[in-house]
Design an enzyme around this catalytic site. Structure first.
Site: not given
Length: 333
Positions: A231, A242, A215
């Site tokens: 951006r 995952e 985790d």
């Protein structure tokens, strides 16, 4: 100004004095005065015509407004005050010497809540003021509850769009964002790219280091990916397990590939140990990249499917690479 604050508006000084004394006798102490339309507007920070922006944090509970005044009469003053959003909910009791149907009809049409006849009687004044202030208190209470509810709903909406573990956007947020950006890019004729990322041999990592450490790694990778996509209009989301996904509006395949490579380099630079990985002694990731300019009749699933196939190819070669696959020219799914 505290609760029970009252503004008396009357051009006659003797009328203001009389109303002030009566209100003071009823226990009201926060009493203010204005001698006409200009003074009322100035009290609220408005210009001479009742326009402009009112003062911030101005809290008034009631206005006693005379109808007959030189210049703008009380009815017009009331109408202009009710036209200012932040002043709209202040109760106004009109005070009039003229007991005509047209006056009374106009009073209620412009949003005044009540009226008093001159000469004003103290018992009637105190009863009407008490009723108005009770109504204002209830309105304020309901408004506060409404705002609290709106804030709670906003927090819930934000929570519904955020991945609980990593703190970045979740799958639901991604789906909505991609659909919206797809339509925008189609309208504007822009390219849009999707980068699907997968942590290499993450199941093996969990088996060796444990799920709690796994985790922590997901959190680290999410933070690194956000650094790679800088951006304001781009999105980084957790796709599931995952897997992560980038949505890059206005980016072509080459530009998206550079961002994916930058993300890979950041993960490599973090040097997160993965000693049992077949690829490297450190944690690695792989990317599937796709880009297109949306055409009428095409859907975001087309782009996502291509990125998924590219990611599969990257994983088949033991990961730690970027694979790009573009949609077929005749694919209109």
């Amino acid at each position: 100004m505290g609760k029970g604050s009252i503004l008396i508006v009357d051009d006659a000084p003797e009328s203001r004095i009389l109303l002030r004394r009566m209100l003071a006798g009823c226990g009201y102490g926060a009493i203010y005065e204005a001698d006409g339309a200009a003074a009322v507007f100035a009290f609220f920070g408005l210009d001479a015509d009742g326009g402009g922006e009112p003062l911030d944090h101005l809290d008034l509970d009631l206005i006693l407004l005379d109808i007959v005044m030189p210049g703008l009469d009380g009815i017009e003053v009331c109408r202009r005050l009710k036209g200012v959003e932040v002043l709209r909910d202040i109760p106004i009791i009109m005070v009039t010497a003229a007991n005509t149907d047209s006056n009374l009809r106009a009073v209620f049409e412009i949003g005044a809540m009540d009226y008093l006849h001159k000469p004003v009687k103290r018992v009637e004044l105190c009863a009407r003021v008490k009723s108005a202030l009770r109504l204002k208190e209830e309105m304020d209470r309901r408004l506060a509850l409404t705002r609290e509810l709106e804030q709670a709903n906003q927090r819930l909406r934000r929570m519904a769009m955020v991945d609980g573990l990593t703190g970045i956007a979740n799958r639901r947020c991604f789906d909505e964002f991609l659909d919206r950006e797809w339509r925008r890019c189609q309208r504007d004729g822009w390219s849009i790219a999707v980068c699907l990322a997968d942590i290499d041999f993450f199941k093996l990592y969990n088996d060796i280091y444990g799920h709690l450490q796994g985790d922590d790694v997901l959190k680290q990778v999410a933070a690194l990916f956000q650094q790679a996509v800088n951006r304001p209009g781009d999105l980084v989301a957790r796709f599931g397990g995952e897997e992560f996904v980038f949505v890059l509006s206005g980016a072509d395949a080459e530009g998206a590939g550079r961002i994916a490579q930058r993300a890979m380099d950041l993960v490599a630079g973090a040097a997160i140990p993965h000693l049992h990985s077949p690829v490297s002694e450190y944690l690695t990731v792989c990317f599937g990249v796709s880009a297109t300019t949306p055409r009428p009749g095409t859907y975001p699933r087309l782009l996502l499917d291509c990125a998924d196939k590219a990611l599969y190819d990257a994983k088949q070669t033991r990961g730690n690479r970027v694979v790009t696959l573009l949609p077929s020219a005749d694919d209109s799914r």
